[in-house]
Enzyme design. Sequence first.
Site, mmCIF file in Angstrom:
data_model
loop_
_atom_site.group_PDB
_atom_site.id
_atom_site.type_symbol
_atom_site.label_atom_id
_atom_site.label_comp_id
_atom_site.label_asym_id
_atom_site.label_seq_id
_atom_site.Cartn_x
_atom_site.Cartn_y
_atom_site.Cartn_z
ATOM 1 C CG HIS B 137 -1.900 0.982 1.409
ATOM 2 N ND1 HIS B 137 -1.630 2.274 1.783
ATOM 3 C CD2 HIS B 137 -3.253 0.912 1.239
ATOM 4 C CE1 HIS B 137 -2.760 2.955 1.848
ATOM 5 N NE2 HIS B 137 -3.764 2.159 1.521
ATOM 6 C CG ASP B 214 0.664 -2.013 6.327
ATOM 7 O OD1 ASP B 214 -0.232 -1.976 7.193
ATOM 8 O OD2 ASP B 214 0.554 -1.496 5.195
ATOM 9 C CD GLN B 217 -6.925 -4.091 4.559
ATOM 10 O OE1 GLN B 217 -7.870 -4.744 5.000
ATOM 11 N NE2 GLN B 217 -7.087 -2.866 4.077
ATOM 12 C CE LYS B 240 -7.177 0.450 6.471
ATOM 13 N NZ LYS B 240 -7.913 0.817 5.261
ATOM 14 C CB CYS B 380 -3.641 3.328 -1.584
ATOM 15 S SG CYS B 380 -4.806 4.633 -1.238
HETATM 16 C C1 LIG Z 1 -2.397 -2.666 3.698
HETATM 17 C C2 LIG Z 1 -2.694 -1.283 4.172
HETATM 18 N N1 LIG Z 1 -1.737 -0.570 4.747
HETATM 19 C C3 LIG Z 1 -1.950 0.677 5.206
HETATM 20 C C4 LIG Z 1 -3.166 1.275 5.087
HETATM 21 C C5 LIG Z 1 -3.331 2.666 5.570
HETATM 22 O O1 LIG Z 1 -4.275 2.774 6.566
HETATM 23 P P1 LIG Z 1 -4.678 4.211 7.083
HETATM 24 O O2 LIG Z 1 -5.200 4.957 5.908
HETATM 25 O O3 LIG Z 1 -5.716 3.957 8.120
HETATM 26 O O4 LIG Z 1 -3.439 4.823 7.632
HETATM 27 C C6 LIG Z 1 -4.205 0.574 4.479
HETATM 28 C C7 LIG Z 1 -5.528 1.222 4.309
HETATM 29 O O5 LIG Z 1 -6.153 1.204 3.300
HETATM 30 C C8 LIG Z 1 -3.962 -0.732 4.016
HETATM 31 O O6 LIG Z 1 -4.934 -1.434 3.424
#
Ligand SMILES: Cc1ncc(COP(=O)(O)O)c(C=O)c1O
Lengths: 154, 424
Positions: B137, B214, B217, B240, B380
């Site tokens: 992401h 990270d 998810q 989430k 993203c």
């Molecule tokens: C795999 C992953 N990492 C990071 C994020 C970023 O999350 P946030 O926008 O809550 O910081 C997301 C959110 O879509 C994600 O799916």
Amino acid sequence: MSENLDSLYRDIIMEHYKYPRGKKKLEDPDVTSEGKNPVCGDEIGMKVKLKDGKIEDISIDCLGCAISVASGSMLADAIKGKSIEEVKRIASAIKAILKGEKPDEDFDLGDLEALEGVSKFPVRIKCALLSWTTLVEGLETWESGKKSEIATTE
Amino acid sequence: MGDVKTKGHHSAGKTLLNPEMIKADFPILSRRIGDRPLVYLDNAATTHKPESVISAMDEYYRKMNSNVHRGLHTLAEESTAAFEWTRKKIAAFIGGVETEEIIYTRNATEAINLVAYSWGRKNIRKGDRIVLTEMEHHANLVPWIALAKETGAELKYIPIDDNYRLDLNNIDKIISDNTRLVSITHMSNVLGTINPVEEIGQTAHSKGALFLVDGAQSVPHMPVDVKAIDADFYAFSAHKMLGPTGIGVLYGKESILNEMEPFIYGGEMISEVRYDFADWNDLPWKFEGGTPNIAGAVGFSPALDYLSDLGMDNIRNHEIELTAYTIAKLSDLKSIKIIGPHDTCMRGGAISFIDKDIHPHDLATFLDSRGIAVRAGHHCAQPLMKRLGLTATARASIYIYNTPEDIDKLVKTLREARRYFCNE
Ligand SMILES: Cc1ncc(COP(=O)(O)O)c(C=O)c1O
């Protein structure tokens, strides 16, 4: 809702989407221009031939949603034989229509009037705009004699 | 909420969730989109909030509202206690780590940025390597691209194979001796792929690199034990996983956090300040400059309770079953291609797909007109899209309140979309 949906995907738009005009090869173009909507991933490539300051022919290759494809196709129909100044004025009128406003000038926009439905779908406006910004930027770069850069509506 | 037994039933040794009963705890799920009931399949973007989360935040502002760690009055004491209580719960939720190792951030993105700024700018130099994967992401990509640009460090990517899984064949070469950090997603928000983090973490550590995961998810959808993974840093977002927006978590190993400089300077994060001097507060407050998202922390607590009461194993099992169901149903549609692994053992419930003739945005608009919320776009992950030769996908992502009926509606509407756009 689905009534609303039909106002976005009007018959004319679906017709242009399924059978896009301007999808062809164009040799020795005077203007080449590329546009992208990074957020949705739509990509467009345009080639324009000019003659006596007017659009003689145009080819459009659009990788995108129904709205961006149809908008490009309608553009190809609408601008042939028009001067660069006229094209810019039509582009401003389209922008106004997409924002739900009345254009400054009263053009007969033909099929392009169908884009009015897009104004109720704010996230889709940039799809409809892409071909127009790409064309105008291409023409402006040509006018200023520079190499074309990648246009974007973001 | 009631206890899990009222929301689940036992079958073959497993407790299955009862999503219909769970739905009733989420006020938003009874709303309509136009004249249709909402079918919410955009849980990878954010999940909805149960009544308990909404009312906890409401109660907080009605009865407790105060700044934390500063007042000597009843409200301040209660607010501080509630704020810190959630931190304890988070520490327990991800495998029983020390409370000091839990740092509140705004979201997963900020958690990763904290590491990139505070650890990265001190420890990464020209010629060092940072290893990521091709499925990251932007949140776990852009901070490192910026750091590499600033320091002259090199970025290297673990590739994906034709089955949308990481290709670990050259992992020993990719994670080289000059690698200082390996930062990867636990579960892809585009492909659904669950990555073998333990294995990759071991390789990282054997080369002397730190290991960041990270977990945006993964933590919401499966049991996660950061100690078993041996992650040095682990990042995720409350929104989430039933919690409010604006609050996220960075877990970091105490020994590493202690060596790091602060990230945001100001109130809260100091122990002593003179006109020409400042000393930092203890962990975790050293990293929490300024008034934090107190209501967010308070609302996160019942979200964690809700998930714990259901049981993360049960949630994972529910999602395995519903993902299998979704993949089977989508596979019946000739024009649809699933972008991600089919094997539900190694994937979660973020299910990307494309229709060979209909652009994902047109699909999403069409589905929305029937009350079905999915996401369409690059999610993203622009480099991954490019790597896959795509510009966008549609994505249905499930959670605890989704049912097979939701999927049936999705599939039926995808058929309708074929009639609408392709005259079928
Ligand atoms: C795999 C992953 N990492 C990071 C994020 C970023 O999350 P946030 O926008 O809550 O910081 C997301 C959110 O879509 C994600 O799916």
